[in-house]
Every structure is written in C-alpha cells, then in structure tokens.
Motif scaffolding. Structure first.
Motif, PDB file in Angstrom:
ATOM      1  N   SER A  90       0.862  -1.181   0.000  1.00 47.77           N
ATOM      2  CA  SER A  90       0.000   0.000   0.000  1.00 47.77           C
ATOM      3  C   SER A  90       0.897   1.228   0.000  1.00 47.77           C
ATOM      4  N   GLY A  91       1.101   1.816  -1.204  1.00 45.13           N
ATOM      5  CA  GLY A  91       2.041   2.923  -1.307  1.00 45.13           C
ATOM      6  C   GLY A  91       3.429   2.445  -0.955  1.00 45.13           C
ATOM      7  N   ASN A  92       4.057   3.114  -0.006  1.00 46.22           N
ATOM      8  CA  ASN A  92       5.376   2.697   0.465  1.00 46.22           C
ATOM      9  C   ASN A  92       5.294   1.876   1.747  1.00 46.22           C
ATOM     10  N   ASN A  93       4.109   1.372   2.050  1.00 49.16           N
ATOM     11  CA  ASN A  93       3.915   0.534   3.235  1.00 49.16           C
ATOM     12  C   ASN A  93       3.770  -0.925   2.832  1.00 49.16           C
ATOM     13  N   LEU A  94       4.329  -1.800   3.661  1.00 48.40           N
ATOM     14  CA  LEU A  94       4.228  -3.244   3.460  1.00 48.40           C
ATOM     15  C   LEU A  94       3.553  -3.852   4.685  1.00 48.40           C
ATOM     16  N   ASP A  95       2.505  -4.632   4.456  1.00 49.34           N
ATOM     17  CA  ASP A  95       1.815  -5.312   5.548  1.00 49.34           C
ATOM     18  C   ASP A  95       2.210  -6.785   5.552  1.00 49.34           C
ATOM     19  N   MET A 161       4.426  -7.508  22.522  1.00 52.52           N
ATOM     20  CA  MET A 161       3.907  -8.257  21.388  1.00 52.52           C
ATOM     21  C   MET A 161       5.067  -8.916  20.644  1.00 52.52           C
ATOM     22  N   LEU A 162       4.945 -10.216  20.398  1.00 49.91           N
ATOM     23  CA  LEU A 162       6.025 -10.966  19.765  1.00 49.91           C
ATOM     24  C   LEU A 162       5.712 -11.360  18.328  1.00 49.91           C
ATOM     25  N   ALA A 163       4.447 -11.356  17.951  1.00 45.77           N
ATOM     26  CA  ALA A 163       4.058 -11.781  16.606  1.00 45.77           C
ATOM     27  C   ALA A 163       2.716 -11.155  16.261  1.00 45.77           C
ATOM     28  N   GLY A 164       2.336 -11.284  14.992  1.00 42.20           N
ATOM     29  CA  GLY A 164       1.057 -10.753  14.542  1.00 42.20           C
ATOM     30  C   GLY A 164       1.203  -9.938  13.271  1.00 42.20           C
ATOM     31  N   ASP A 165       0.146  -9.238  12.900  1.00 41.65           N
ATOM     32  CA  ASP A 165       0.141  -8.430  11.681  1.00 41.65           C
ATOM     33  C   ASP A 165       0.842  -7.103  11.938  1.00 41.65           C
ATOM     34  N   VAL A 166       1.793  -6.760  11.053  1.00 40.32           N
ATOM     35  CA  VAL A 166       2.552  -5.521  11.207  1.00 40.32           C
ATOM     36  C   VAL A 166       2.577  -4.753   9.889  1.00 40.32           C
ATOM     37  N   ARG A 167       2.853  -3.458   9.994  1.00 38.07           N
ATOM     38  CA  ARG A 167       3.040  -2.599   8.820  1.00 38.07           C
ATOM     39  C   ARG A 167       4.444  -2.017   8.876  1.00 38.07           C
ATOM     40  N   VAL A 168       5.164  -2.150   7.762  1.00 33.83           N
ATOM     41  CA  VAL A 168       6.518  -1.615   7.654  1.00 33.83           C
ATOM     42  C   VAL A 168       6.488  -0.415   6.717  1.00 33.83           C
ATOM     43  N   ASP A 169       6.930   0.729   7.209  1.00 31.26           N
ATOM     44  CA  ASP A 169       7.063   1.927   6.381  1.00 31.26           C
ATOM     45  C   ASP A 169       8.430   1.866   5.712  1.00 31.26           C
ATOM     46  N   ALA A 170       8.446   1.635   4.394  1.00 33.57           N
ATOM     47  CA  ALA A 170       9.710   1.436   3.684  1.00 33.57           C
ATOM     48  C   ALA A 170      10.543   2.703   3.603  1.00 33.57           C
ATOM     49  N   THR A 171       9.950   3.858   3.838  1.00 30.30           N
ATOM     50  CA  THR A 171      10.726   5.105   3.788  1.00 30.30           C
ATOM     51  C   THR A 171      11.473   5.358   5.087  1.00 30.30           C
TER      52      THR A 171
END
Length: 623
Positions: A90-95, A161-171
């Motif tokens: 999503s744009g520069n974000n990775l889920d 929190m050790l695991a789960g759904d995350v979002r990485v901002d590539a910028t």
C-alpha cells in the motif's frame, strides 16, 4: 533491445506532451540487479535461488547468484522490493503477518519470519541493499544430555507483542503492529542441546518492557525459565544475546495403577483393577507411584474389546472413590481391554481415555532359567503374553501382538499357520481394528495412551541417529525413545539390577518384557544363535509350527504367530515365523529394536526389526 524499446516508447510520449514534461517521463531501467543484504545487519538471512520476491506488487523469481531479471518489470521511477513476496503493498507501506510459530534453523533465524525490503530508483538498483524489518533475539541454552532432544520452545511475554500483523514503512523503517497480535511465540524443530545450543528468534523492533517466560519441550519432559528483558531493545538488523540460566528441568509422566495387565484365573466371575492416578519423574518411566491429586481421578470405565464374545465382560463399574473398577466376567479364558475416562459418560463425544488395562484370563506357570553368560538370571513365563494355552497345536497359545514400546495389545491370528484375523467384540457385537498412519500428531506416547485400540503405522521412513533429537525409520513414534520399556541400554546387556519396569511395560505386575539376554545360555560369551538356550535343548515341531524348549527339566512352547506389518497394520508370516520383542533397542544409535526370531530352520535371539511392527511378547521375572 529491451532498453531500446523503452526509449522508443518514451520518445512517442514526448511528441504528445510539452517539452517541460519530457524529462520526468524518461527512465533508464537496468536489465537486472543483484539482491544484496545490508552488511550492517547481523541477521544471517539468505534468499535462495527460485524463491519469490515482490517488486511493486508483483512476484518475481530469484535467479542464480541472487540475480533478479528486470525484463518483465514495468518501468517506474522507484521500486519497492521486498521479501517474502506475499506482503500486502500500500504505497510505500508493506503489511506482513509475523508468524506465531517459527522454524528452528541452527545458527540463524527463520528467514521467512524476517521481512526484508528496499526502496530505490533505477540508478540505485545496481547498488541496492535489502534491509531487515526485524531484529533478532539469540538465546544461549546450556548443555543438557538428559533432555538433549528439544522439539519446541515456547516464549511468552507479559507485556510485549512478539508476533502478529505488522506494517513496515519502507521510507523510515518503522514497524507498527496492526491486529491479530500475540504475546506468545513458538520455535519448532529438531533442536540438539546435548552440547548447548543457540536459538534465534525474529522479533519486531521494540523497547522490551517485561519478563520472557520460556518453556523448552523434550520427549523426556520439559524445562522452564524466565529472563528479565525489561529495559533492553530489539533493533532492526541487530541481535540481542541472552544466556538462559537456571533452567528447571522436570520429567513428569502420569499413569494409573501399578500394572497394565492383570492375570485372572479361569472361572473367576469378577475382577477389581487398581486405577489410582500416579506419576513418575524417572527418565526411564519407572514406577515411582507418587500419588496425584484428585483432579486426575477417572470418572468412568468401559470395555473397549475382548477376543471371546459379547458376554465375556458383561459390566464394568467404577468404584465410589474412583480409584478402581470392577469387571464382571463369564469365567472363560480370554483377553479384554478396559479403558478409564475423564468424563462420567464414557460415550460422550469429548470423553478422553486416561489409561487402559489388559484383563488376561488364563493360568500361568514360570520356568527359572538360571544364571546366563551375562551373569543375569530370569524366570520366564510359560506362555506368550495374552496366550490362554501353552499347548503345542493350540491357536490359543499364540497370544497377542504389541508394537515396540506400547503397553496395549492387538489380536493376532485365530488359526495356526494362517493370517486370519481373530474376532474382537464389545458388549454389542463385533469390533473392527482401527489402523491409522503415523504422523507428528499421532506418533506420540500421549496419542497411543488415548487411543489404545488404534494401530499406528510408521511415522517416518528415514532416521536421524547422528545427534539428538533422534527419530527412527519405521517407528510408530515420530520422535525416538529407547526407554519406553525400561531398558534403554539393554543392547549392552546391563546387570538386571539396573533394569526397572516401565509404566509402559505391557506385562503383569511382577513381570517385565524379556531383556535381550533372556535366552542366552550359561556358557557362551557372545550373542546370537550359537549362544542360545535353543541350540541344543529345543526341537522344531513342523506339524504345530513352533519350537519346544526343554530347559532345566521343564518344557516351554514358542509358537509361530507372525506379525502386524509396520506399513499396513495387517497380519503376515503366521506360517513361517514367530517374532518376540525384547525390551531394548538393538544399538545405542540404531533405528531398530531387538527381537528373537523363531523360524522353521533356527531360533535367532539377536535379531533387529522396525518398531512399528507388532510382535509377540514373553514376560519374565528378574531373579
């Protein structure tokens, strides 16, 4: 050619737009680039040839030497490159979904649990570097030979929190949790800690704020410890090292009663069986008879099967204190298996078997063998376990069959020399034998206890005997265990004083499965046919298919009964062989268990065979 075509397309676009817009529409894209990891990252992540990466929302294969072709990649002014390729863009974000179960890799993290990314343009592709979105936690486990084989390690945090759904901002590289988060994480695999080990976890960047509770699971038991991580941090691409100290190891095996087989004299019309809950802390599963609390008491009891008739056992009732049950018998010789359950209604869909017992209605006699060449002395039962006769030519002398290490029996042939399934009954009618394939789920002792009437075929076709955790080809167990019948070093012919009966031993109280040296004579110093008591004191009976052993003035009958096959669970070889399990593995690091083979031309007391096969058992007393 590809670059030329892209220039031509760009030139056509130039004709259609003003000169002021031309510069931003022309991009020179390389034909390929090489995946390179950021050298500052301490995580050992390698993307293998053939794996998929994502580029701007589309998956592409990694070629040899970490090369990625740009031939099919649309021209763009920037490229978001990422791994694994199933991330949502999503744009520069990775889920990503950081897994709650990671796979153990020696000396490295589970790379599928550590997302990588790079945001670059055409000029930067030739020097691109993939960055780790996560950091690593290295846990240093001290050596332990008793619990050398770990199958999983569970980590639980009170706050983090050790695991789960995350979002990485590539910028910016910032990682944010979204939903489906978990404070628990498991590391699974074949983990050898006999000489110590380093365990690596991939974790999202964070400032840690609490204690991490750790449970190490071994086929022999478990270890627990806690490490205070408050004030420490997980940084992107970095590894935080923590030594595990003061691990509390415990082996707790729950069982019921003091024997798995109960001898009942023919003509008896009722028998009461002890089903008191106990536990043992022995790594050899020795009967220690530590009393358990009342939460583990049985709530009901039920007949599973018998090999006589529908009225062989007409009633089974649990005592008021739930520590014994009484079975009403018709007095005939035969065999039955009765189970105790955790619910008052044994037929309830969610009722679970806690333990089971072999009720054996028969007469028995013993024969002292005297001191053998290993200095040990045994008294041997006059019949096979489950046999209702010791008479040559009587099919009732064949008895029951057992998979190596299991405590519960299976019926054998009903006819001498033929592979004819003996009938099984409950109080309603004929019962069929259930046969299942082995697996990680079904190839466990716990599963075998809950399913005593189920034949478990082999769980693996290959072995690992080089280092713990061991597993054996054509064993019903998924993870190997040489101690199930209480004699894990029996291949070295230990003194009988060191052999303790196991809670999984199928023999009646006072008896145990025959050790490897049971049938050695008193003078030889080697094993095998030349050392056997059968060498000069037995006769092959071709008519009745068995050996008659005359030893110390008493005659014992060893019939051919065949086996149940490790791959099919079906009967075979009743016409040519009698297979008799011994209580030990054949060797310290071998897949097979030791057995005696009674055949038409010889008796071999030093054979080896697959543990998922079901053989006869002869019980002995230690003198």
């Amino acid at each position: 050619m590809k670059t030329l075509i892209k220039y031509l397309v760009a030139a056509l676009v130039v004709i259609m737009v003003s000169c002021d817009d031309t510069e931003q529409l022309i991009y020179e894209q390389p034909n390929s680039f090489t995946l390179t990891l950021n050298q500052e990252d301490e995580l050992k992540v390698e993307i293998q040839t053939g794996e998929k990466i994502g580029i701007n929302g589309t998956e592409y294969s990694v070629l040899s030497n970490a090369c990625v072709s740009m031939y099919d990649v649309p021209v763009a002014n920037q490229y978001l490159i990422y791994y694994p390729a199933n991330a949502q863009l999503s744009g520069n974000n990775l889920d990503y979904s950081l897994p709650t179960v990671q796979t153990y890799t020696q000396g490295a993290i589970d790379q599928s649990a550590c997302p990588l990314y790079c945001l670059t343009d055409n000029d930067g592709l030739n020097n691109m570097k993939m960055n780790a979105a996560c950091g690593g936690l290295k846990l240093i486990v001290p050596a332990n030979e008793d619990f050398a084989s770990l199958t999983s390690v569970t980590f639980e945090s009170k706050n983090d929190m050790l695991a789960g759904d995350v979002r990485v901002d590539a910028t910016t590289g910032q990682v944010t949790f979204l939903e489906n988060t978990s404070k628990t994480l498991m590391l699974k695999g074949d983990i050898n800690i006999s000489e110590g080990q380093e365990l690596y976890l991939a974790l999202p960047p964070m400032a840690l704020s609490s204690t991490l509770d750790i449970t190490l699971v071994s086929p022999k038991g478990m270890g627990t410890c806690s490490v205070d991580l408050n004030g420490k941090s997980i940084e992107r691409g970095k590894v935080l090292s923590v030594a595990l100290e003061s691990i509390e190891w415990v082996s707790v095996t729950n069982y019921y009663g003091k024997a798995n087989s109960i001898i009942v004299a023919p003509g008896t019309t009722s028998v009461t069986v002890d089903c008191t809950p106990y536990y043992t802390t022995s790594l050899k599963y020795t009967y220690e008879n530590h009393a358990s609390d009342d939460s583990r008491l049985a709530r009901s009891a039920k007949l599973l099967w018998n090999d006589v008739s529908t009225d062989f056992i007409s009633n089974v009732s649990l005592s008021s204190d739930c520590k014994s049950f009484t079975a009403t018998l018709n007095g005939q010789p035969g065999n039955a298996v009765v189970a105790i359950y955790d619910m008052e209604d044994a037929d309830a869909e969610d009722a679970t078997i806690l333990w089971s017992y072999h009720i054996w209605v028969t007469d028995v006699a013993d024969q002292p063998f005297g001191v053998n060449s290993k200095g040990n002395s045994y008294t041997v039962m006059d019949r096979n376990l489950g046999a209702v006769s010791a008479t040559p030519g009587d099919a009732g002398a064949i008895g029951l069959l057992y998979q190596w290490g299991r405590k519960d029996p299976f019926v054998t042939t009903s006819e001498i020399g033929k592979n004819t399934e003996a009938e099984m009954y409950d109080q309603s009618g004929v019962v069929s034998l259930k046969i299942e394939s082995g697996s990680e789920e079904r190839g466990t002792v716990a599963y075998s206890v809950r399913n005593p009437a189920t034949y478990i075929k082999y769980s693996r076709s290959k072995s690992n005997v080089s280092a713990p955790p061991y597993y054996y080809s054509y064993d019903w167990l998924y993870w190997g265990d040489n101690a199930l019948w209480g004699n894990p070093e029996g291949y070295d012919y230990p003194s009988v004083a060191s052999i303790q009966k196991s809670v999984y031993d199928p023999c009646p109280e006072g008896y145990m499965v025959a050790p490897r040296d049971t049938w050695l004579n008193s003078s030889s110093s080697t094993s095998g046919i030349e050392a056997s008591v059968f060498l000069s004191t037995s006769n092959w009976d071709a008519e009745n298919l068995g050996y008659s052993l005359n030893y110390n003035g008493q005659e014992l009958w060893y019939p051919l009964g065949g086996l149940r096959n490790r791959k099919t669970g079906k009967l075979q070889d009743a016409e040519k062989s009698g297979y008799y399990w011994q209580s030990t593995a054949f060797a310290s690091n071998g897949a097979d268990a030791s057995y005696m083979n009674v055949g038409k031309d010889k008796v071999d007391t030093a054979g080896k065979n697959s543990r998922a096969n079901a053989f006869s058992v002869r019980c002995v007393k230690v003198d």
